[in-house]
Design an enzyme around this catalytic site. Sequence first.
Site, PDB file in Angstrom:
ATOM      1  N   HIS A   1       0.883  -1.178   0.000  1.00 60.24           N
ATOM      2  CA  HIS A   1       0.000   0.000   0.000  1.00 60.24           C
ATOM      3  C   HIS A   1       0.914   1.220   0.000  1.00 60.24           C
ATOM      4  O   HIS A   1       1.985   1.201   0.617  1.00 60.24           O
ATOM      5  CB  HIS A   1      -0.821   0.121   1.282  1.00 60.24           C
TER       6      HIS A   1
ATOM      7  N   ASP B   1       2.306   2.085   3.330  1.00 60.93           N
ATOM      8  CA  ASP B   1       3.267   1.154   3.946  1.00 60.93           C
ATOM      9  C   ASP B   1       4.693   1.612   3.660  1.00 60.93           C
ATOM     10  O   ASP B   1       5.577   1.459   4.495  1.00 60.93           O
ATOM     11  CB  ASP B   1       3.182  -0.267   3.342  1.00 60.93           C
TER      12      ASP B   1
END
Length: 436
Positions: A101, A104
């Site tokens: 993501h 992240d």
Amino acid sequence: MQEFFPGISKIKYEGTDSKNPLSFKHYNPNQKVLGKKMKDHLRYAVCYWHSFKGLGADPFGPGTIIREYNNSSCPMEVAEMTMHAAFEFFTKLGVEYWCFHDRDIAPEADTLAETNARLDTIVKLAKKLQDDNGMKLLWGTTNAFSHRRFMAGASTNPSPAVFAYAASQVKKAMEITKELGGEGYVFWGGREGYETLLNTDMKREFDHLGQFLNMAIDYKKKIKFTGQFYIEPKPKEPTKHQYDFDAGNCYSFLQKYGLANDFKLNIEANHATLAGHTFEHELEFCVANGILGSVDANRGDLLLGWDTDQFPTDIYDTTKAMYTILKDGGFTTGGLNFDAKIRRQSVDPVDLFHAHIGAMDAFARGLKNAAKMLKEKRLAKFVKQRYSGWDNGLGASIEAGKEDFTSLEAHTLKHGEPKVESGRQEMLENILNEYI
Ligand code: XUL
Ligand code: CO
């Protein structure tokens, strides 16, 4: 460069006689199964969020796992060290793909512009590390569910300003996924759902979700991103009612909003079981409708009703899943992404290796079992025979559209009671057991 997984060297295939826990017993990447290398059938990916950002937190306490790469008060230094640690892990484990993501890989800053600048810095590093290590990106995605602005959803938020924020985030996430050569892009409807109808206009929210995904297709064409779009169904958690409930629900949603040609599904094992289905049911539904894209490989716990995201180890599950995937011709853009997390007592860096090694061996066994089942056709022959009444005579005539209720009544009056035939479930279960 600092080593984050010291004392662990490249994990090798040592075969079933090996007692070395840091070796593969079944996953032999270049071994051919049905004429194709195991690694190309399985297309393993490590997920960034659980494996590098998840540190064992649960609703009753913060993380238990301490990692060297978090050892700085500068968030971008942590982001860079984490990226190095991740690539050290990928290469030591011997996978070719990863998934992430946006949030992240780089933490949010105070403004969208600064956040995007952080992403650019980290993507440059990721690109270099991909090239240096021969790694590829299976898919990228957006985290539009953790920040408080998304508490009532992203594209289904009652506020158009939040819809716009989510669109800006997906726009950037698609750009960086393209930059990294991503083979796909996932939409998981994090908080696209609701808690109570007392404050929710369900029709409007569904319409907005459909409109949002159509805008994503437009932007994809605009920037010439050729990766495959996926929707990932999940019935509940975090919201009580998630709009992308299961594969069946997603497929009708895609059709209603004119999205069916541009999306496939990313099926996650633990989401299937939360929806009251088996993993293989969800996969089979996708195959039946030509929408199987990719897989988030994990498992739940029979005794717990939430998304435990455990590493897959059940050979029945992996065998049945690979049987369906192989029947469909195997993965093209998709793969097996380990959307799974180690338990919070598994605090050592080596535990991350044990988890992935076990999961990769479990799917390698599943692949070999499924290939044998396909080759020997014992189950397929039974199914074919069971439906053979449709291959000629009355069945073929019905399928060809040549019959109607009147002619079928005439047939029944003439031939009387149909013959019943055993479904042979127990025998078939015994045959399946021969392959496990
Ligand atoms: C949540 C989940 C996500 C998606 C990507 O249950 O599975 O991690 O896979 O957003
Ligand atoms: Co997932």
